[in-house]
Design an enzyme around this catalytic site. Structure first.
Site, PDB file in Angstrom:
ATOM      1  N   HIS A  17      13.919 -18.594 -37.521  1.00  0.00           N
ATOM      2  CA  HIS A  17      13.446 -17.870 -38.837  1.00  0.00           C
ATOM      3  C   HIS A  17      13.576 -18.270 -39.952  1.00  0.00           C
ATOM      4  O   HIS A  17      12.886 -17.898 -40.993  1.00  0.00           O
ATOM      5  CB  HIS A  17      14.275 -15.679 -37.995  1.00  0.00           C
ATOM      6  CG  HIS A  17      13.644 -15.647 -36.707  1.00  0.00           C
ATOM      7  ND1 HIS A  17      15.137 -15.506 -36.328  1.00  0.00           N
ATOM      8  CD2 HIS A  17      12.343 -15.843 -36.801  1.00  0.00           C
ATOM      9  CE1 HIS A  17      14.417 -14.661 -34.933  1.00  0.00           C
ATOM     10  NE2 HIS A  17      13.130 -14.497 -35.337  1.00  0.00           N
ATOM     11  N   LYS A  41       9.564  -4.621 -26.260  1.00  0.00           N
ATOM     12  CA  LYS A  41      11.210  -4.612 -26.424  1.00  0.00           C
ATOM     13  C   LYS A  41      12.164  -4.218 -26.859  1.00  0.00           C
ATOM     14  O   LYS A  41      11.868  -3.132 -27.998  1.00  0.00           O
ATOM     15  CB  LYS A  41      11.281  -6.233 -27.723  1.00  0.00           C
ATOM     16  CG  LYS A  41      11.066  -7.450 -27.640  1.00  0.00           C
ATOM     17  CD  LYS A  41      11.330  -8.241 -29.027  1.00  0.00           C
ATOM     18  CE  LYS A  41       9.722  -9.523 -28.862  1.00  0.00           C
ATOM     19  NZ  LYS A  41      10.431 -10.573 -29.643  1.00  0.00           N
ATOM     20  N   ARG A  90       5.680 -21.474 -32.917  1.00  0.00           N
ATOM     21  CA  ARG A  90       6.409 -22.767 -32.157  1.00  0.00           C
ATOM     22  C   ARG A  90       5.099 -23.216 -31.025  1.00  0.00           C
ATOM     23  O   ARG A  90       5.706 -24.164 -31.032  1.00  0.00           O
ATOM     24  CB  ARG A  90       7.610 -22.174 -31.616  1.00  0.00           C
ATOM     25  CG  ARG A  90       8.760 -21.394 -32.250  1.00  0.00           C
ATOM     26  CD  ARG A  90       9.687 -20.694 -31.563  1.00  0.00           C
ATOM     27  NE  ARG A  90       8.971 -19.928 -31.185  1.00  0.00           N
ATOM     28  CZ  ARG A  90       9.595 -18.904 -30.569  1.00  0.00           C
ATOM     29  NH1 ARG A  90      10.828 -18.528 -30.540  1.00  0.00           N
ATOM     30  NH2 ARG A  90       9.671 -17.605 -30.266  1.00  0.00           N
ATOM     31  N   SER A 128      15.323 -15.906 -30.695  1.00  0.00           N
ATOM     32  CA  SER A 128      16.466 -15.234 -29.988  1.00  0.00           C
ATOM     33  C   SER A 128      17.257 -14.520 -28.965  1.00  0.00           C
ATOM     34  O   SER A 128      18.248 -14.758 -28.429  1.00  0.00           O
ATOM     35  CB  SER A 128      15.531 -13.355 -31.023  1.00  0.00           C
ATOM     36  OG  SER A 128      15.725 -14.053 -31.941  1.00  0.00           O
TER      37      SER A 128
HETATM   38  O1  PNS Z   1      10.129 -10.865 -33.683  1.00  0.00           O
HETATM   39  P1  PNS Z   1       8.406 -10.157 -33.064  1.00  0.00           P
HETATM   40  O2  PNS Z   1       8.821  -8.995 -31.828  1.00  0.00           O
HETATM   41  O3  PNS Z   1       7.868 -11.248 -32.178  1.00  0.00           O
HETATM   42  O4  PNS Z   1       7.593  -9.164 -33.929  1.00  0.00           O
HETATM   43  C1  PNS Z   1       7.077  -8.524 -33.601  1.00  0.00           C
HETATM   44  C2  PNS Z   1       6.514  -7.413 -34.451  1.00  0.00           C
HETATM   45  C3  PNS Z   1       7.479  -6.598 -34.535  1.00  0.00           C
HETATM   46  C4  PNS Z   1       5.843  -8.517 -35.558  1.00  0.00           C
HETATM   47  C5  PNS Z   1       5.275  -6.216 -34.208  1.00  0.00           C
HETATM   48  O5  PNS Z   1       5.326  -6.076 -32.667  1.00  0.00           O
HETATM   49  C6  PNS Z   1       5.171  -5.127 -35.400  1.00  0.00           C
HETATM   50  O6  PNS Z   1       4.443  -5.801 -36.110  1.00  0.00           O
HETATM   51  N1  PNS Z   1       5.097  -4.896 -34.901  1.00  0.00           N
HETATM   52  C7  PNS Z   1       5.260  -3.392 -35.649  1.00  0.00           C
HETATM   53  C8  PNS Z   1       3.828  -2.218 -35.145  1.00  0.00           C
HETATM   54  C9  PNS Z   1       2.475  -2.706 -35.281  1.00  0.00           C
HETATM   55  O7  PNS Z   1       2.422  -2.594 -36.227  1.00  0.00           O
HETATM   56  N2  PNS Z   1       2.211  -3.001 -33.952  1.00  0.00           N
HETATM   57  C10 PNS Z   1       0.975  -3.878 -33.942  1.00  0.00           C
HETATM   58  C11 PNS Z   1       0.936  -4.763 -34.908  1.00  0.00           C
HETATM   59  S1  PNS Z   1      -1.084  -5.997 -34.687  1.00  0.00           S
END
Ligand code: PNS
Length: 158
Positions: A17, A41, A90, A128
């Site tokens: 990150h 998650k 990645r 993570s």
């Molecule tokens: O580190 P991650 O868990 O892969 O990140 C994913 C994250 C948190 C960026 C994504 O789940 C997100 O944007 N969550 C906020 C809710 C949202 O906007 N969902 C629609 C995404 S198109």
């Protein structure tokens, strides 16, 4: 002023990150590392703990700040006048997952571009969940997370 957001779960933040955040900070005037809810998650660290670890991990990077948000990323992007959503890639499986989100975010927040930055090869396997697993069994995570948060993460997950 071009502002970008680096959103993620950061449960916890890793060297992978940090590499993406530093490279985004070279491309944009201001970068916000955003701890945002991933509905798929269940996180181990609270949003406050994750923000605090990120604050320590980005110490000394001038144009980077930390925030948290519970809601749609596209809403945060619009409310804060962000030009870009920066994501690290990645692998091809990362890309498939991120591509779908990028298209949805483009529809919800058309003024922001999703920018993909490819992971540094040495961080390609760092995640993570790997950190949580190693530290959870009492292992050494100092190769995978910033030095100044190693002990805090190990103590918390042991
Ligand atoms: O580190 P991650 O868990 O892969 O990140 C994913 C994250 C948190 C960026 C994504 O789940 C997100 O944007 N969550 C906020 C809710 C949202 O906007 N969902 C629609 C995404 S198109």
């Amino acid at each position: 002023m071009k502002k970008a957001v680096c959103p993620g779960s950061f449960d916890p933040i890793t060297n992978g990150h940090i590499d993406i955040i530093k490279r985004a900070a070279e491309l944009f005037d201001e970068v916000t590392v955003l701890v945002v809810t991933n509905p798929d998650k269940k996180c181990v660290f609270s949003p406050e703990e994750r923000c605090s670890l990120i604050e320590k991990a980005i110490e000394g990077i001038e144009n980077v700040k930390v925030d948290s948000f519970s809601g749609l990323l596209a809403d945060y992007v619009k409310q804060n006048g962000m030009s870009a959503i920066v994501k690290g890639i990645r692998s091809s499986s990362d890309f498939e997952y991120e591509f779908q989100m990028a298209l949805a975010n483009r529809s919800l927040a058309p003024n922001a571009e999703t920018v993909f930055i490819t992971a540094d090869p040495q961080n390609m396997y760092v995640s993570s969940s790997l950190i949580r697993q190693i530290a959870g069994f009492g292992g050494d995570v100092s190769d995978f997370v910033p030095k100044n948060i190693v002990l805090e993460i190990e103590k918390r997950l042991k």
